[in-house]
Motif scaffolding. Sequence first.
Motif, PDB file in Angstrom:
ATOM      1  N   LEU A  83      -3.095  -1.319  -8.383  1.00 16.05           N
ATOM      2  CA  LEU A  83      -5.113  -1.113  -8.598  1.00 16.05           C
ATOM      3  C   LEU A  83      -4.174   0.419  -8.272  1.00 16.05           C
ATOM      4  O   LEU A  83      -3.329   1.169  -7.246  1.00 16.05           O
ATOM      5  CB  LEU A  83      -5.004  -1.204  -7.340  1.00 16.05           C
ATOM      6  CG  LEU A  83      -5.739  -2.982  -8.738  1.00 16.05           C
ATOM      7  CD1 LEU A  83      -7.598  -2.310  -7.164  1.00 16.05           C
ATOM      8  CD2 LEU A  83      -6.445  -2.695  -9.366  1.00 16.05           C
ATOM      9  N   LEU A  84      -4.659   1.861  -8.657  1.00 13.71           N
ATOM     10  CA  LEU A  84      -4.529   3.229  -8.460  1.00 13.71           C
ATOM     11  C   LEU A  84      -6.015   3.278  -8.043  1.00 13.71           C
ATOM     12  O   LEU A  84      -7.031   2.974  -8.873  1.00 13.71           O
ATOM     13  CB  LEU A  84      -3.890   3.540  -9.699  1.00 13.71           C
ATOM     14  CG  LEU A  84      -3.953   4.952  -9.095  1.00 13.71           C
ATOM     15  CD1 LEU A  84      -2.821   5.138  -8.217  1.00 13.71           C
ATOM     16  CD2 LEU A  84      -3.705   5.924 -10.567  1.00 13.71           C
ATOM     17  N   LEU A  85      -5.988   3.577  -6.446  1.00 14.02           N
ATOM     18  CA  LEU A  85      -7.563   4.840  -6.321  1.00 14.02           C
ATOM     19  C   LEU A  85      -6.896   5.964  -5.874  1.00 14.02           C
ATOM     20  O   LEU A  85      -6.266   6.317  -5.675  1.00 14.02           O
ATOM     21  CB  LEU A  85      -7.934   3.684  -5.351  1.00 14.02           C
ATOM     22  CG  LEU A  85      -9.149   4.342  -4.368  1.00 14.02           C
ATOM     23  CD1 LEU A  85     -10.217   3.705  -4.964  1.00 14.02           C
ATOM     24  CD2 LEU A  85      -9.422   3.618  -2.951  1.00 14.02           C
ATOM     25  N   THR A  86      -7.982   6.832  -7.114  1.00 11.09           N
ATOM     26  CA  THR A  86      -8.406   7.592  -6.643  1.00 11.09           C
ATOM     27  C   THR A  86      -9.682   8.309  -5.565  1.00 11.09           C
ATOM     28  O   THR A  86     -10.242   7.853  -6.035  1.00 11.09           O
ATOM     29  CB  THR A  86      -8.665   8.850  -8.359  1.00 11.09           C
ATOM     30  OG1 THR A  86      -7.592   7.895  -9.162  1.00 11.09           O
ATOM     31  CG2 THR A  86      -8.609  10.459  -7.683  1.00 11.09           C
ATOM     32  N   VAL A  87      -9.137   8.990  -4.121  1.00 10.83           N
ATOM     33  CA  VAL A  87     -10.423   8.402  -3.558  1.00 10.83           C
ATOM     34  C   VAL A  87     -11.127  10.862  -3.376  1.00 10.83           C
ATOM     35  O   VAL A  87     -11.143  10.540  -2.906  1.00 10.83           O
ATOM     36  CB  VAL A  87     -10.156   8.679  -1.906  1.00 10.83           C
ATOM     37  CG1 VAL A  87      -9.652   7.090  -2.436  1.00 10.83           C
ATOM     38  CG2 VAL A  87      -8.762   9.540  -1.548  1.00 10.83           C
ATOM     39  N   ALA A  88     -10.613  11.388  -4.552  1.00  8.05           N
ATOM     40  CA  ALA A  88     -11.076  13.132  -4.568  1.00  8.05           C
ATOM     41  C   ALA A  88     -12.720  12.847  -5.506  1.00  8.05           C
ATOM     42  O   ALA A  88     -12.133  13.296  -6.310  1.00  8.05           O
ATOM     43  CB  ALA A  88      -9.786  13.401  -5.595  1.00  8.05           C
ATOM     44  N   PHE A 127       5.398   5.831  -4.413  1.00 12.35           N
ATOM     45  CA  PHE A 127       5.669   6.742  -5.241  1.00 12.35           C
ATOM     46  C   PHE A 127       5.891   7.576  -5.035  1.00 12.35           C
ATOM     47  O   PHE A 127       6.601   8.311  -4.906  1.00 12.35           O
ATOM     48  CB  PHE A 127       3.502   8.212  -4.655  1.00 12.35           C
ATOM     49  CG  PHE A 127       2.879   7.446  -5.085  1.00 12.35           C
ATOM     50  CD1 PHE A 127       1.886   7.705  -6.068  1.00 12.35           C
ATOM     51  CD2 PHE A 127       1.565   6.587  -4.157  1.00 12.35           C
ATOM     52  CE1 PHE A 127       0.720   6.338  -6.385  1.00 12.35           C
ATOM     53  CE2 PHE A 127       0.238   6.092  -4.376  1.00 12.35           C
ATOM     54  CZ  PHE A 127      -0.168   6.698  -5.410  1.00 12.35           C
ATOM     55  N   PHE A 128       6.277   8.759  -6.472  1.00 18.99           N
ATOM     56  CA  PHE A 128       7.489   9.901  -6.359  1.00 18.99           C
ATOM     57  C   PHE A 128       6.447  11.415  -5.750  1.00 18.99           C
ATOM     58  O   PHE A 128       5.927  11.383  -5.409  1.00 18.99           O
ATOM     59  CB  PHE A 128       8.014   9.761  -8.096  1.00 18.99           C
ATOM     60  CG  PHE A 128       8.459   8.713  -8.476  1.00 18.99           C
ATOM     61  CD1 PHE A 128       9.648   9.343  -8.756  1.00 18.99           C
ATOM     62  CD2 PHE A 128       7.873   7.709  -8.136  1.00 18.99           C
ATOM     63  CE1 PHE A 128      10.706   8.749  -9.341  1.00 18.99           C
ATOM     64  CE2 PHE A 128       8.788   6.556  -9.717  1.00 18.99           C
ATOM     65  CZ  PHE A 128      10.026   7.036  -9.910  1.00 18.99           C
ATOM     66  N   SER A 129       7.531  12.117  -5.264  1.00 22.15           N
ATOM     67  CA  SER A 129       6.580  12.751  -4.206  1.00 22.15           C
ATOM     68  C   SER A 129       7.116  13.811  -5.653  1.00 22.15           C
ATOM     69  O   SER A 129       5.773  15.047  -4.865  1.00 22.15           O
ATOM     70  CB  SER A 129       7.503  13.338  -3.225  1.00 22.15           C
ATOM     71  OG  SER A 129       9.007  13.244  -3.453  1.00 22.15           O
ATOM     72  N   GLN A 130       7.930  14.438  -6.310  1.00 25.47           N
ATOM     73  CA  GLN A 130       7.496  15.531  -7.048  1.00 25.47           C
ATOM     74  C   GLN A 130       7.273  15.395  -8.396  1.00 25.47           C
ATOM     75  O   GLN A 130       6.924  16.189  -9.193  1.00 25.47           O
ATOM     76  CB  GLN A 130       9.759  15.505  -6.834  1.00 25.47           C
ATOM     77  CG  GLN A 130      10.660  15.774  -6.466  1.00 25.47           C
ATOM     78  CD  GLN A 130       9.583  17.312  -5.338  1.00 25.47           C
ATOM     79  OE1 GLN A 130       9.169  18.280  -5.222  1.00 25.47           O
ATOM     80  NE2 GLN A 130      10.151  16.310  -3.806  1.00 25.47           N
ATOM     81  N   SER A 131       7.179  14.583  -9.018  1.00 24.56           N
ATOM     82  CA  SER A 131       6.256  14.552 -10.301  1.00 24.56           C
ATOM     83  C   SER A 131       4.624  12.580  -9.955  1.00 24.56           C
ATOM     84  O   SER A 131       4.681  11.966  -9.329  1.00 24.56           O
ATOM     85  CB  SER A 131       7.263  13.221 -10.953  1.00 24.56           C
ATOM     86  OG  SER A 131       7.883  12.004 -10.335  1.00 24.56           O
ATOM     87  N   HIS A 182      -4.505  10.384  -3.429  1.00 25.68           N
ATOM     88  CA  HIS A 182      -4.166   8.697  -4.536  1.00 25.68           C
ATOM     89  C   HIS A 182      -3.852   7.386  -3.991  1.00 25.68           C
ATOM     90  O   HIS A 182      -2.353   7.753  -2.972  1.00 25.68           O
ATOM     91  CB  HIS A 182      -3.213   8.778  -5.840  1.00 25.68           C
ATOM     92  CG  HIS A 182      -3.260   9.743  -6.465  1.00 25.68           C
ATOM     93  ND1 HIS A 182      -3.510  11.609  -6.649  1.00 25.68           N
ATOM     94  CD2 HIS A 182      -4.783   9.483  -7.857  1.00 25.68           C
ATOM     95  CE1 HIS A 182      -4.204  11.663  -7.756  1.00 25.68           C
ATOM     96  NE2 HIS A 182      -4.572  11.298  -7.905  1.00 25.68           N
ATOM     97  N   ILE A 183      -4.018   6.474  -3.739  1.00 28.90           N
ATOM     98  CA  ILE A 183      -4.173   4.811  -3.510  1.00 28.90           C
ATOM     99  C   ILE A 183      -3.319   4.150  -4.341  1.00 28.90           C
ATOM    100  O   ILE A 183      -4.380   4.019  -4.976  1.00 28.90           O
ATOM    101  CB  ILE A 183      -4.688   4.498  -2.577  1.00 28.90           C
ATOM    102  CG1 ILE A 183      -5.140   5.547  -0.683  1.00 28.90           C
ATOM    103  CG2 ILE A 183      -4.125   3.838  -2.063  1.00 28.90           C
ATOM    104  CD1 ILE A 183      -6.018   5.693  -0.070  1.00 28.90           C
ATOM    105  N   LEU A 221       0.875  -1.115  -0.218  1.00 28.07           N
ATOM    106  CA  LEU A 221      -0.092  -0.090  -0.143  1.00 28.07           C
ATOM    107  C   LEU A 221       0.765   1.698  -0.278  1.00 28.07           C
ATOM    108  O   LEU A 221       1.675   1.455   0.851  1.00 28.07           O
ATOM    109  CB  LEU A 221      -0.890   0.489   1.423  1.00 28.07           C
ATOM    110  CG  LEU A 221      -1.529   1.284   1.655  1.00 28.07           C
ATOM    111  CD1 LEU A 221      -3.161   1.299   0.283  1.00 28.07           C
ATOM    112  CD2 LEU A 221      -2.559   1.105   2.691  1.00 28.07           C
ATOM    113  N   ALA A 222       1.027   2.134  -0.752  1.00 29.33           N
ATOM    114  CA  ALA A 222       1.040   3.759  -0.487  1.00 29.33           C
ATOM    115  C   ALA A 222       0.455   4.437  -0.993  1.00 29.33           C
ATOM    116  O   ALA A 222      -0.085   4.497  -1.392  1.00 29.33           O
ATOM    117  CB  ALA A 222       2.599   4.076  -1.836  1.00 29.33           C
TER     118      ALA A 222
END
Length: 199
Positions: free
Chosen positions: A70-75, A95-99, A59-60, A51-52
Motif C-alpha cells: 500500500l502507498l499512503l499519501t498524507v499531504a 523509497f528511492f531518494s532522488q526519483s 508518502h508512506i 514500513l518506509a
Amino acid sequence: ASAPLAATAYSPESDRLALLTRQGTVELWAGRNQDILADVPLPLRGNPYALALDRTGEHIAVGAQYGELLLLTVAGQPEIQSLAGHHNDVFDVAFFSQSPRLAGVDGDGVLQLWDLDTLTSVARFETGNGPLRALAISANDRVLAAADEHANIRVWRLRNGYVSVGGTLVDRQRRTDPDTDFAPPPPAYFLLGAATGVE
C-alpha cells in the motif's frame, strides 16, 4: 503508539516518524513538537510487515501478508492506493531518494520497482533464492541491495532509477558474498537502513 508495533520509519529531512502497528494502523508524528499528523487504519487482509517513509515525509509504503503493498499519501486528506504485483508476503519496502520510485521484496524472492508518478511496475526480478527479507537503496539511488533469509546478498547497479544492463532493463544482477565482495565493507554500508556509503 496506540498498539504494539510492527515497524517504524524516520525521515530526517522532514523530521517525521511513522509507526506501523500490528493491527494495521499507520501513525505519522512530527518529530520536534511530537504532534500526531495522521492516524490511518489500513485496509489490510493480513499481518503488516514493512514500513518506509519517503524523504518528504508525505508518502508512506506498507508491505504486508498476501502480497499487499500500500502507498499512503498524507499531504492533506490521507489517500491509500494499492500497488498490485507481489504474490507473496511483502517483507520490506524502500523509497528511492532522488526519483519517485519505490522498491519492494517478497516471500517468492521477487524484487519489484514501482514508478510513483504512474503507480505502475517498471521492473520485476525473480531471484529464485527463496524469500527476500531486507532491502536497502544507496543515498544516490545507484545501488540496490536485498538479502534473503540465508544471509545471501544480491546487488543491483542502477542508472536513472532503473536497473540497466546493456541498454535493456537488467544490466548487472549477481549474487554476492559479503565476506569476500565487501571485505572490508564500506564504512557507512548498512543493509537494514539507508545505504549511505555505497557509491
